[in-house]
Design an enzyme around this catalytic site. Structure first.
Site, PDB file in Angstrom:
ATOM      1  N   HIS A 149       1.683   4.538  -2.777  1.00  0.00           N
ATOM      2  CA  HIS A 149       1.692   5.997  -2.601  1.00  0.00           C
ATOM      3  C   HIS A 149       3.045   6.572  -3.013  1.00  0.00           C
ATOM      4  CE1 HIS A 149      -2.110   6.550  -0.631  1.00  0.00           C
ATOM      5  NE2 HIS A 149      -1.825   5.774   0.384  1.00  0.00           N
ATOM      6  N   HIS A 165       3.519   6.697  -6.717  1.00  0.00           N
ATOM      7  CA  HIS A 165       2.698   7.753  -7.325  1.00  0.00           C
ATOM      8  C   HIS A 165       3.422   9.103  -7.194  1.00  0.00           C
ATOM      9  CE1 HIS A 165      -1.711   9.381  -7.793  1.00  0.00           C
ATOM     10  NE2 HIS A 165      -0.910   9.794  -8.754  1.00  0.00           N
ATOM     11  N   HIS A 200       0.824  -1.207   0.000  1.00  0.00           N
ATOM     12  CA  HIS A 200       0.000   0.000   0.000  1.00  0.00           C
ATOM     13  C   HIS A 200       0.868   1.271   0.000  1.00  0.00           C
ATOM     14  CE1 HIS A 200      -3.790   2.186   1.120  1.00  0.00           C
ATOM     15  NE2 HIS A 200      -2.911   3.057   1.602  1.00  0.00           N
ATOM     16  N   GLU A 201       1.756   1.362   0.983  1.00  0.00           N
ATOM     17  CA  GLU A 201       2.560   2.583   1.109  1.00  0.00           C
ATOM     18  C   GLU A 201       3.523   2.748  -0.070  1.00  0.00           C
ATOM     19  OE1 GLU A 201       1.610   4.825   3.060  1.00  0.00           O
ATOM     20  OE2 GLU A 201       0.305   3.570   4.305  1.00  0.00           O
TER      21      GLU A 201
END
Ligand SMILES: [Zn+2]
Length: 596
Positions: free
Chosen positions: A390, A393, A386-387
């Site tokens: 981020h 991105h 998940h992290e």
């Protein structure tokens, strides 16, 4: 509970390297004074922005200083997060935050001054090559311009603003300070209730504990429901007031206009989810069966339906697994991840004083940083995926865009992280024969849908209801709101669950309702991510390339234009919603088939 270790005894390779931001505390002080001095120069541009070269200088200086601010804030704050008992970094964090407020005050003349330009003039400036980095900002001013009132009216509105934020503060005081919960009786003794503990209680294998926690939580809101209703209806009236004063069609139109979201997205979400409620009902029925109950209650909704299947991986093995799962993203993507994992971007383990949880923090011109508190749970492996989503991105956007438009909007902010989680689930499901793990993963995925898509959409529907009531001039009493909430709860979860009476007060404990029309973004974000991951995993032609382009757009386009680059249209068709709901349905079918 294991005792936490001191940070000093953690190997440097598991800690992030903050000297990439500034080389030392002394250099931080130098940068701090440089910014404080140079921001005074901005004052000199006030009243002079009509001159295009002054305007460009002013925007360039503001942009350069905020870029440097990014490093200053990150250095102090991240140091502080690794040991929150460290008063030195706490003081530095406070100082830089105060400086940021001052910076905001100094630069607050820019937007109002530009708003006075004619639309033609603003479009003309936005089209010039030297202003390319500021074009999204200027276009936003053009869009908002027609909602700006006369100088006298604006003055009144700004004075209203000094107390209209009060509703949120009152709610927060009630919710965090004054609320009184009954203690929860557990086999280990009576325990105090808190917001944080509630979800822990609801996952208890002891059903009596869950029921007591549920009764304690909502009983407390029932006791003060008149007060909370008065506060919330005040807040809704405030939203409607501002929308009317500024000439928006509705409170929803005003809230969505901030990110230039077409209200059709909202209505498409609601109707698509209605179309999929049958599958949610079927999942709830499955949950009842899996738990072996005659009657399923609202407090049985969070307890895991299959035993934990922790894969208990060492951190390095967890990273290898995540990299394998993200292999479909291509070598370029994985090579950046390798850098992230080995070159001081990540802070891995818990230590005494370290902030809990996990986050990713992109710093323009440097690289993203990631904070974990890794323990060997399956959930933590998902947190890595998940992290890193981020972080990637931020990485792609920062490399492709000038500073002024690198930052993406909230509407698209959870997509990259969720894409990675979904890819990890798909990879694990495809590569394991372990039935227990498969069941765990499938139910984990179904619960993501239930909490992030269905529950948030139900909240969105409630917000639409309460604002429309006020817009139609009807009273918003606690009965009206609680009855509607109870009706929604029955409609969403179906007949397999007892819609316990206390659940009607649940709306009263949702802090997000004080930032109206916000939570729908959780639902749309996951819907987009599931669709993107599905296309990439199936190897659909062009899907990966389009997605990487999406990652590179940052804030240079509006969120809906950005999604169009990824091949997603949420306005003129419901295709994306349907794809995500089909994935939900297929996941449930897979889970059921494991029982055969
Ligand atoms: Zn996230």
């Amino acid at each position: 509970m294991q005792k936490l270790i001191n940070r000093d005894s953690i190997d440097a390779k598991y800690k992030w390297r903050l000297t990439d931001l500034v080389a030392s505390d002394d250099d931080w002080e130098d940068l701090y004074s440089q910014i404080s001095t140079r921001m005074q120069e901005l004052i000199g541009y006030q009243g002079k922005l009509a001159d295009e070269s002054s305007l460009l200088e002013c925007l360039d200086l503001e942009s350069d200083l905020s870029k440097k601010f990014g490093r200053l804030i990150a250095y102090a704050t991240m140091h502080y997060h690794t040991d929150e008992s460290n008063t030195k970094y706490q003081a530095m964090t406070d100082r830089v935050e105060r400086l940021a407020v001052k910076f905001g005050e100094i630069t607050s003349f820019i937007t109002p001054e530009l708003t006075k330009f004619s639309t033609t003039r603003l479009s003309d400036i936005a089209s010039k090559s030297e202003f390319v980095a500021y074009a999204p900002y200027l276009k936003k001013i053009i869009k908002d311009k027609r909602h700006i009132l006369s100088e006298k009216e604006e003055k009144i509105l700004s004075k209203v603003g000094s107390f209209s934020g009060g509703f949120e503060n009152i709610f927060s005081m009630i919710d965090n300070v004054d609320i009184k919960w009954d203690k929860v009786k557990t086999p280990e003794g009576d325990m105090d209730m808190s917001h944080g503990r509630y979800s822990y209680f609801l996952q208890s294998p002891d059903r009596k504990v869950r029921k007591r926690a549920f009764t304690s939580m909502f009983g407390a809101y029932k006791d003060i429901i008149n007060t909370i209703s008065a506060v919330y209806s005040g807040s809704v009236k405030k939203d409607v007031f501002y929308a009317e004063a500024r000439g928006y069609k509705s409170a929803m139109a005003k809230a969505l206009s901030r990110e230039d979201i077409n209200p059709k997205v909202y209505t498409n979400l609601l109707s698509s989810i209605h179309g999929a409620l049958k599958t949610l009902h079927s999942y709830v029925a499955y949950r009842k069966k899996a738990l072996g109950y005659d009657k399923l209650h609202m407090y049985d909704m969070y307890v895991p339906i299959c035993e934990g299947a922790d894969i208990k991986l060492e951190y390095e093995d967890a990273c290898d697994l995540v990299k394998k799962a993200l292999g479909v993203m291509g070598e370029d993507y994985i090579s950046v991840i390798n850098t992230a994992l080995t070159d001081g971007w990540v802070d891995v383990y818990e230590n005494k004083g370290k902030r809990s949880g996990a986050y990713s923090w992109g710093v323009y011109g440097v690289h993203p940083y990631v904070l974990f508190n890794y323990t060997k749970t399956t959930h933590d492996v998902f947190t890595i995926a998940h992290e890193l989503g981020h972080a990637m991105h931020s990485y792609y956007s920062s490399h492709a865009q000038p500073y002024a438009c690198h930052d993406y909007e909230i509407f698209v902010a959870e997509i990259a992280s969720t894409v990675n989680e979904v890819l990890l689930i798909k990879y694990l499901l495809a590569s394991t024969e372990d039935k227990k793990l498969k069941k765990y993963l499938l139910s984990y995925f179904l619960d993501m849908f239930r909490t992030t898509i269905f529950r948030q959409t139900m909240f969105s529907e409630f917000e639409k209801f309460s604002h429309e009531k006020v817009e139609q001039g009807q009273p918003l009493t606690w009965e009206v709101m609680s009855d509607e909430y109870h009706r929604l709860n029955r409609q969403y979860y179906g007949k397999s669950v007892v819609s316990d009476d206390l659940i009607r007060y649940e709306w009263a404990r949702i802090p997000h309702f004080y930032s109206a029309f916000y939570v729908y973004k959780y639902a749309t974000g996951m819907i987009c991510a599931v669709t993107i991951a599905d296309r990439i995993f199936r190897g659909e032609e062009g899907a990966l390339e389009k997605y990487k382009e999406f990652l590179s757009i940052g804030g240079s386009k509006t969120p809906l234009e950005t999604l169009a680059v990824a091949g997603l249209d949420l306005v003129s068709t419901k295709e994306v919603f349907k794809t995500a709901m089909k994935v939900f349905e297929d996941t449930l079918i897979q889970l059921k088939s494991l029982d055969d």
